[in-house]
Design a protein around this motif. Sequence first.
Motif, PDB file in Angstrom:
ATOM      1  N   CYS A 135       0.844  -1.190   0.000  1.00  9.10           N
ATOM      2  CA  CYS A 135       0.000   0.000   0.000  1.00  9.10           C
ATOM      3  C   CYS A 135       0.884   1.247   0.000  1.00  9.10           C
ATOM      4  O   CYS A 135       1.788   1.371   0.829  1.00  9.10           O
ATOM      5  CB  CYS A 135      -0.921  -0.007   1.215  1.00  9.10           C
ATOM      6  N   ASP A 136       0.616   2.179  -0.938  1.00  5.28           N
ATOM      7  CA  ASP A 136       1.369   3.432  -1.009  1.00  5.28           C
ATOM      8  C   ASP A 136       1.131   4.330   0.197  1.00  5.28           C
ATOM      9  O   ASP A 136       1.940   5.192   0.497  1.00  5.28           O
ATOM     10  CB  ASP A 136       0.997   4.206  -2.271  1.00  5.28           C
ATOM     11  N   CYS A 152      -7.614  -0.076   0.642  1.00  3.38           N
ATOM     12  CA  CYS A 152      -6.677  -0.856   1.448  1.00  3.38           C
ATOM     13  C   CYS A 152      -7.418  -1.377   2.674  1.00  3.38           C
ATOM     14  O   CYS A 152      -8.084  -0.599   3.373  1.00  3.38           O
ATOM     15  CB  CYS A 152      -5.503   0.018   1.869  1.00  3.38           C
ATOM     16  N   GLN A 165      -6.743   2.451  -3.552  1.00  3.98           N
ATOM     17  CA  GLN A 165      -5.556   2.099  -4.331  1.00  3.98           C
ATOM     18  C   GLN A 165      -5.991   1.668  -5.724  1.00  3.98           C
ATOM     19  O   GLN A 165      -6.997   0.979  -5.874  1.00  3.98           O
ATOM     20  CB  GLN A 165      -4.827   0.911  -3.689  1.00  3.98           C
ATOM     21  N   GLY A 191       0.311  -1.505  -6.411  1.00  4.34           N
ATOM     22  CA  GLY A 191      -0.746  -0.532  -6.129  1.00  4.34           C
ATOM     23  C   GLY A 191      -0.222   0.875  -6.194  1.00  4.34           C
ATOM     24  O   GLY A 191       0.953   1.131  -5.924  1.00  4.34           O
ATOM     25  N   GLU A 192      -1.101   1.803  -6.566  1.00  2.00           N
ATOM     26  CA  GLU A 192      -0.790   3.225  -6.598  1.00  2.00           C
ATOM     27  C   GLU A 192      -1.920   3.960  -5.891  1.00  2.00           C
ATOM     28  O   GLU A 192      -3.094   3.601  -6.056  1.00  2.00           O
ATOM     29  CB  GLU A 192      -0.717   3.738  -8.026  1.00  2.00           C
ATOM     30  N   ALA A 193      -1.567   4.976  -5.131  1.00  2.00           N
ATOM     31  CA  ALA A 193      -2.593   5.768  -4.462  1.00  2.00           C
ATOM     32  C   ALA A 193      -3.478   6.412  -5.526  1.00  2.00           C
ATOM     33  O   ALA A 193      -3.000   6.895  -6.543  1.00  2.00           O
ATOM     34  CB  ALA A 193      -1.957   6.825  -3.578  1.00  2.00           C
TER      35      ALA A 193
END
Length: 60
Positions: free
Chosen positions: A9-10, A34, A41, A57-59
């Motif tokens: 997780c970002d 998340c 995400q 994953g990217e925010a």
Amino acid sequence: MHDEATYICDNCGEEIVIPVDVAAGHSQSYVEDCPVCCHPQVIHIELDDEGDANAWGEAE
């Protein structure tokens, strides 16, 4: 072939285990909160020729 993958997780840095639907194609993306910090995400999954998954994953 694996039916699970992990991403980091970002937002909170936790490693998250997610199911992989191999029938959904070799390149997949979707939005998921998340389960630890509840921030959204964008999850990306790429399947190789053997069916092994690479996820990140990217925010949002």
